[in-house]
Write a protein that holds these residues in place. Structure first.
Motif, PDB file in Angstrom:
ATOM      1  N   THR A   1       0.817  -1.224   0.000  1.00 26.24           N
ATOM      2  CA  THR A   1       0.000   0.000   0.000  1.00 26.24           C
ATOM      3  C   THR A   1       0.842   1.262   0.000  1.00 26.24           C
ATOM      4  O   THR A   1       0.323   2.357  -0.162  1.00 26.24           O
ATOM      5  N   GLU A   2       2.157   1.103   0.225  1.00 30.83           N
ATOM      6  CA  GLU A   2       3.025   2.278   0.158  1.00 30.83           C
ATOM      7  C   GLU A   2       4.428   1.880  -0.274  1.00 30.83           C
ATOM      8  O   GLU A   2       4.856   0.749  -0.067  1.00 30.83           O
TER       9      GLU A   2
ATOM     10  N   ALA B   1       2.334   6.923  -0.630  1.00 26.11           N
ATOM     11  CA  ALA B   1       1.210   5.987  -0.676  1.00 26.11           C
ATOM     12  C   ALA B   1       0.980   5.493  -2.109  1.00 26.11           C
ATOM     13  O   ALA B   1       1.184   6.235  -3.071  1.00 26.11           O
TER      14      ALA B   1
ATOM     15  N   LEU C   1      -1.876   4.426  -4.564  1.00 28.65           N
ATOM     16  CA  LEU C   1      -3.327   4.596  -4.678  1.00 28.65           C
ATOM     17  C   LEU C   1      -3.923   3.418  -5.459  1.00 28.65           C
ATOM     18  O   LEU C   1      -3.232   2.798  -6.279  1.00 28.65           O
ATOM     19  N   PRO C   2      -5.208   3.115  -5.208  1.00 33.64           N
ATOM     20  CA  PRO C   2      -5.823   1.944  -5.844  1.00 33.64           C
ATOM     21  C   PRO C   2      -5.718   1.906  -7.371  1.00 33.64           C
ATOM     22  O   PRO C   2      -5.567   0.851  -7.965  1.00 33.64           O
ATOM     23  N   ASN C   3      -5.779   3.065  -8.020  1.00 35.87           N
ATOM     24  CA  ASN C   3      -5.742   3.092  -9.490  1.00 35.87           C
ATOM     25  C   ASN C   3      -4.365   3.402 -10.059  1.00 35.87           C
ATOM     26  O   ASN C   3      -4.234   3.669 -11.256  1.00 35.87           O
ATOM     27  N   ASP C   4      -3.340   3.376  -9.228  1.00 34.49           N
ATOM     28  CA  ASP C   4      -2.004   3.729  -9.698  1.00 34.49           C
ATOM     29  C   ASP C   4      -1.502   2.793 -10.788  1.00 34.49           C
ATOM     30  O   ASP C   4      -1.657   1.580 -10.712  1.00 34.49           O
TER      31      ASP C   4
ATOM     32  N   ARG D   1       4.535  10.637  -8.923  1.00 38.96           N
ATOM     33  CA  ARG D   1       4.391  11.134  -7.542  1.00 38.96           C
ATOM     34  C   ARG D   1       5.664  10.904  -6.730  1.00 38.96           C
ATOM     35  O   ARG D   1       6.054  11.733  -5.915  1.00 38.96           O
TER      36      ARG D   1
END
Length: 196
Positions: free
Chosen positions: A130-131, A155, A157-160, A168
């Motif tokens: 998650t990170e 972090a 993200l779910p759609n990364d 990022r």
């Protein structure tokens, strides 16, 4: 004033952040030369900011060691206080690392020691964590295994995708790199102590 030589292979976004930071008269470091292992897009920053540049094409040498020797010769011409690998996508030969370390630092798009190697962002996504993060390290003869100067979590993200996540991470990497150079220049970070 800390003299920097920055080595790139690609677009040089971290390099650009350093060049912009060093436009401030108060910033205690200056990029004196920019080097690349190929005709990299980031060399355009050298032209824009009026910084000398050099290219030591990897493909012009019979092996990594002879390429490394030629690269080291170019770097030494500038008598830098610090050499920064900023997206240089080649492992430096051991003797080059030993000649420059600990005044040799690198950024990495992961929260080291997690996800070392050339595909840190892809590996983090594949692992389903998650990170992840960004790190600045002292380069040693291993792969992303040197002493950690600084690191920060990012972090996932779910759609990364690999691209959105990397974009990022790069923002954080740039901040960490500029701060690391500032801390090294001001003596807040002692690379010799860190590497001992």
């Amino acid at each position: 004033m800390l003299k920097l030589v920055v080595l790139i292979s690609g677009g040089g976004s971290n390099l650009r952040s350093l060049l912009e930071a060093s436009e401030d008269a108060e910033f205690p470091a200056r990029v004196v030369a920019i080097g690349a292992d190929r005709d990299a897009d980031g060399l355009a920053h050298a032209e824009e900011f009026g910084i000398p540049s050099f290219v030591v094409p990897y493909t012009s040498y019979p092996d990594r060691e002879s390429w490394g020797d030629a690269l080291l010769e170019q770097i030494r011409l500038w008598e830098p206080d610090l050499v920064i690998l900023s997206g240089l996508m080649r492992l430096l030969p051991e003797r080059v690392v030993e000649a420059l370390s600990p005044q040799l630092i690198n950024t990495h798009p992961a929260y080291l020691p997690e996800f070392p190697g050339a595909h840190g962002v892809r590996d983090a996504l594949a692992a389903g964590v998650t990170e992840t993060g960004a790190s600045v390290i002292v380069v040693d003869t291993g792969v992303d295994s040197g002493p950690i100067i600084s690191r920060q979590r990012v972090a996932i993200l779910p759609n990364d995708t690999e691209s959105t996540l990397h974009d990022r991470i790069k923002l954080v990497e740039r901040e960490l790199l500029v701060q690391a150079v500032l801390d090294i220049a001001n003596g807040t970070i002692d690379l010799k102590e860190l590497a001992s």
